[in-house]
Write an enzyme that holds these catalytic residues in place. Structure first.
Site: not given
Ligand code: TYD
Length: 145
Positions: A60
């Site tokens: 992303h």
């Molecule tokens: P995700 O965006 O999939 O992580 P990455 O892009 O690093 O692989 O995030 C995993 C989960 O955590 C998703 O349900 C969103 C949540 N999240 C939060 O609630 N707060 C945050 O600050 C972050 C980074 C993720």
């Protein structure tokens, strides 16, 4: 698309920030202060650990969010893609941070079993700030230039 590999040591890449080590005979300590060590106020901290073998994360970009990523233990790779070039950074030291600017597509992979990836961010979590579709990312980047 051109692709570059950058280790976190011995580079003049402005995205790589040396973090001052306050060491003495007891060991090492690093303090990160918003507005000085990192060029933004820190509003949120999260960390990724216990990553399972073969897992790739990220995929992303953010419209506005700025972040600093520090692999405080172990190692992982961070791929940053500005729409023109992809750069792979090996994050393997606790005293170097990687600045991730807005509108950078990022992918993370090759986490060691002991990797702890600390991320400092300048805004609270906001799903509306995410671009999770690569084609939409490219369209948005190209519309800005
Ligand atoms: P995700 O965006 O999939 O992580 P990455 O892009 O690093 O692989 O995030 C995993 C989960 O955590 C998703 O349900 C969103 C949540 N999240 C939060 O609630 N707060 C945050 O600050 C972050 C980074 C993720």
């Amino acid at each position: 698309m051109p692709s570059v590999e950058v280790p976190l040591q011995g580079t003049s890449d402005p995205l790589i920030r040396q973090l001052p080590v306050l060491g003495d005979h007891r060991g090492s300590l690093i303090a990160i202060e918003g507005g000085s060590t990192v060029p933004f106020d820190v509003k949120r901290i999260y960390y990724i650990f216990g990553t399972q073998p073969g897992v790739e994360r990220g995929f992303h970009a953010h419209v506005a969010l700025r972040q600093l990523a520090v692999c405080v233990a172990g190692s992982c790779e961070m791929i940053l893609d500005d729409g023109r070039e992809r750069t792979t950074y090996l994050l393997d030291r606790p005293d170097r941070g990687l600045l991730i600017q807005a509108m950078m597509w990022r992918e993370m992979r090759n986490f060691s079993a002991d990797a702890v990836l600390l991320v400092l961010a300048d805004h609270a979590y906001d799903e509306a700030d995410y671009i999770r579709d690569y084609d939409r990312f490219l369209e948005t980047v190209n519309s800005l230039t």
